[in-house]
Design a protein around this motif. Structure first.
Motif, PDB file in Angstrom:
ATOM      1  N   LEU A  25       3.155   5.871  -2.873  1.00 40.53           N
ATOM      2  CA  LEU A  25       4.284   6.662  -3.340  1.00 40.53           C
ATOM      3  C   LEU A  25       4.262   6.818  -4.859  1.00 40.53           C
ATOM      4  CD1 LEU A  25       7.172   5.276  -1.083  1.00 40.53           C
ATOM      5  CD2 LEU A  25       6.105   7.536  -0.971  1.00 40.53           C
ATOM      6  N   ILE A  26       3.935   5.730  -5.556  1.00 41.09           N
ATOM      7  CA  ILE A  26       3.834   5.789  -7.017  1.00 41.09           C
ATOM      8  C   ILE A  26       2.764   6.789  -7.429  1.00 41.09           C
ATOM      9  CG2 ILE A  26       3.209   4.517  -9.093  1.00 41.09           C
ATOM     10  CD1 ILE A  26       5.965   3.836  -8.082  1.00 41.09           C
ATOM     11  N   PHE A  27       1.627   6.737  -6.759  1.00 38.57           N
ATOM     12  CA  PHE A  27       0.528   7.651  -7.069  1.00 38.57           C
ATOM     13  C   PHE A  27       0.955   9.104  -6.826  1.00 38.57           C
ATOM     14  CE2 PHE A  27      -3.265  10.037  -5.676  1.00 38.57           C
ATOM     15  CZ  PHE A  27      -4.040   9.912  -6.815  1.00 38.57           C
ATOM     16  N   LYS A  73       0.834  -1.206   0.000  1.00 38.33           N
ATOM     17  CA  LYS A  73       0.000   0.000   0.000  1.00 38.33           C
ATOM     18  C   LYS A  73       0.869   1.256   0.000  1.00 38.33           C
ATOM     19  CE  LYS A  73      -4.088  -1.937   2.266  1.00 38.33           C
ATOM     20  NZ  LYS A  73      -4.982  -1.844   3.449  1.00 38.33           N
ATOM     21  N   PHE A  76       3.920   1.464  -1.130  1.00 39.71           N
ATOM     22  CA  PHE A  76       4.577   1.533  -2.436  1.00 39.71           C
ATOM     23  C   PHE A  76       3.668   2.176  -3.469  1.00 39.71           C
ATOM     24  CE2 PHE A  76       5.201  -0.438  -6.622  1.00 39.71           C
ATOM     25  CZ  PHE A  76       6.497  -0.022  -6.882  1.00 39.71           C
ATOM     26  N   PHE A  77       2.418   1.715  -3.549  1.00 39.35           N
ATOM     27  CA  PHE A  77       1.480   2.259  -4.535  1.00 39.35           C
ATOM     28  C   PHE A  77       1.099   3.703  -4.215  1.00 39.35           C
ATOM     29  CE2 PHE A  77       0.741  -2.236  -5.661  1.00 39.35           C
ATOM     30  CZ  PHE A  77       0.855  -2.121  -7.035  1.00 39.35           C
ATOM     31  N   LEU A  87       4.023  10.304  -6.888  1.00 41.17           N
ATOM     32  CA  LEU A  87       4.988  10.681  -7.915  1.00 41.17           C
ATOM     33  C   LEU A  87       4.294  11.046  -9.222  1.00 41.17           C
ATOM     34  CD1 LEU A  87       7.846   8.058  -7.327  1.00 41.17           C
ATOM     35  CD2 LEU A  87       7.941  10.524  -6.910  1.00 41.17           C
ATOM     36  N   ILE A  88       3.246  10.291  -9.551  1.00 42.73           N
ATOM     37  CA  ILE A  88       2.491  10.577 -10.776  1.00 42.73           C
ATOM     38  C   ILE A  88       1.809  11.932 -10.686  1.00 42.73           C
ATOM     39  CG2 ILE A  88       0.504   9.869 -12.170  1.00 42.73           C
ATOM     40  CD1 ILE A  88       1.230   6.972 -11.543  1.00 42.73           C
TER      41      ILE A  88
END
Length: 321
Positions: A9-11, A4, A6-7, A13-14
Motif C-alpha cells: 500500500l505504501i508503494f 507485505k 502494508f508495504f 501511494l508513492i
C-alpha cells in the motif's frame, strides 16, 4: 502477510503521489504560480484555486488562457487580488474561490455573509465574512481600468463542494454564485450570452497585458495582507459585527488596493527613449530597467519594467534588444 500488504500500500501511494506530481508540473497552474504540489494541496486557498482550475481546464483546449493571483493596482497605492482569471473567446471570467465548508447565507446587497458550521453537541457556530460579490466587483472594476470596458467580463463566486448554498440572492445578470462542481457549466452558460468574441490574438494580448500583475514578491503579498488586516481592524472599531478572516478557509485574503499611475489599455511595443538613451515608462515617465522573470511561463526571460515598481507595474517583453 500484513506487513507485505502494508508495504504494498505504501508503494502504491508513492506511485500515485509521483504520478500526481508529474501531472501537476505539466499544468498551467504550476507554470504560472510556481507553487509546488505539496505547498498547493496543504494550503486551503491555493488548493481551492487549483481545484477551480481543474474544473475549467477543458477550456484550454478551446484556446482559453489562465492567470492566477493577479494583484491589480488601485488608485490609492494598494492592490486587489484576483484568485483565478479565465480569458476565453467569449470574454473574461473573474473567479473568486471560496474553499469553505458549512452552510452559506447572503444576498448581493448585504455587506457581510454568514457561514454556519457545526461545532459538536448539536450546536452551530456562525461566522461572518465580506460579501464575495462586492469583493469580486472591486476586482472587475480595476480589471476594466487595465483591459478596457469593451470586453465582456463576468463575475463568478465558486464555493467548495463542501458548502451548501442555503439562501443566496443574486440580482445581477453577469454574476453567479455556485458550488465549484458547477463552474464549467456556468462559464459555458454565461459565455453563450456574449455577442462579442475575442480572437486568439486578443486572448494572447490580454494575457500578456495582465501577466506582470502575477509577478508579485512575497514582500508585496504581505503588504497586501497587512493592508487588509488594517482595514478590517478599523471596521471592527466602528461596528460590533465581526468579519471572519478569509485566511481561515481561503488563504487569499482579499480586500482591496493599487497604483498611483493611470494604467494604459495597451502598452506600446517600443517605449520612448530619453536624452540619456534610457527607455522611459509610457505610464509615469520613470526609467525602465531590465529584469528577469522568476516564475510563470516567462520564467528565465528578460523584460523591461518600470523602476518605480510596485507603484507602477508597466512591463514589456516585446522590445527589440
Amino acid at each position: 502477510m500484513l506487513i507485505k500488504i502494508f508495504f504494498a500500500l505504501i508503494f502504491l501511494l508513492i506511485i500515485v503521489l509521483i504520478s500526481n506530481v508529474i501531472t501537476f508540473k505539466h499544468e498551467t497552474y504550476y507554470k504560472i504560480t510556481g507553487n509546488s504540489f505539496l505547498k498547493t494541496i496543504f494550503d486551503a486557498g491555493k488548493y481551492g484555486e487549483y481545484l477551480t482550475y481543474k474544473k475549467l481546464k477543458e477550456y484550454e483546449a478551446d484556446g482559453g488562457k489562465f492567470l492566477f493571483n493577479c494583484y491589480l493596482p488601485k488608485e490609492d497605492g494598494k492592490t486587489t487580488e484576483v484568485d483565478v482569471l479565465l480569458i476565453h473567446s467569449t470574454g473574461i471570467f473573474v473567479i473568486e474561490s471560496k474553499n469553505y465548508s458549512g452552510w452559506i447565507f447572503g444576498s448581493e446587497d448585504n455587506k457581510t455573509w454568514t457561514q454556519t458550521l457545526r461545532s459538536g453537541n448539536g450546536k452551530v457556530r456562525k461566522e461572518h465574512f465580506y460579501n464575495p460579490i462586492m469583493q469580486n466587483s472591486t476586482h472587475v472594476k480595476w480589471l476594466k481600468e487595465i483591459v478596457g470596458t469593451n470586453i465582456p467580463i463576468y463575475s463568478l463566486i465558486a464555493f467548495s463542494e463542501r458548502c451548501t448554498l442555503k439562501d443566496i440572492t443574486v440580482e445581477s445578470s453577469d454574476v453567479v454564485v455556485i458550488n465549484r462542481q458547477d463552474i464549467s457549466e456556468s462559464v459555458k452558460h454565461m459565455g453563450n450570452r456574449s455577442i462579442q468574441a475575442l480572437s486568439k490574438m486578443d486572448i494572447s494580448r490580454i494575457q500578456e497585458m495582465l501577466y506582470p500583475y502575477t509577478q508579485t514578491t512575497e514582500y508585496e503579498k504581505q503588504q497586501h495582507i497587512d493592508n487588509i488586516k488594517s482595514a478590517r481592524y478599523k471596521t471592527k472599531e466602528k461596528t460590533t459585527d465581526t468579519i471572519v478572516s478569509e485566511s481561515s478557509g481561503n488563504a487569499n485574503i482579499t480586500n482591496e488596493a493599487g497604483s498611483d499611475c493611470e494604467p494604459v489599455e495597451n502598452a506600446p511595443q517600443e517605449p520612448p527613449i530619453n536624452q540619456n538613451n534610457n527607455r522611459i515608462c509610457p505610464r509615469c515617465g520613470a526609467e525602465l530597467v531590465l529584469r528577469t522573470a522568476k516564475k510563470g511561463e516567462h520564467a528565465g526571460e528578460q523584460f523591461y519594467g518600470c523602476s518605480r515598481f510596485p507603484k507602477c507595474r508597466y512591463t514589456t517583453y516585446n522590445l527589440n534588444k
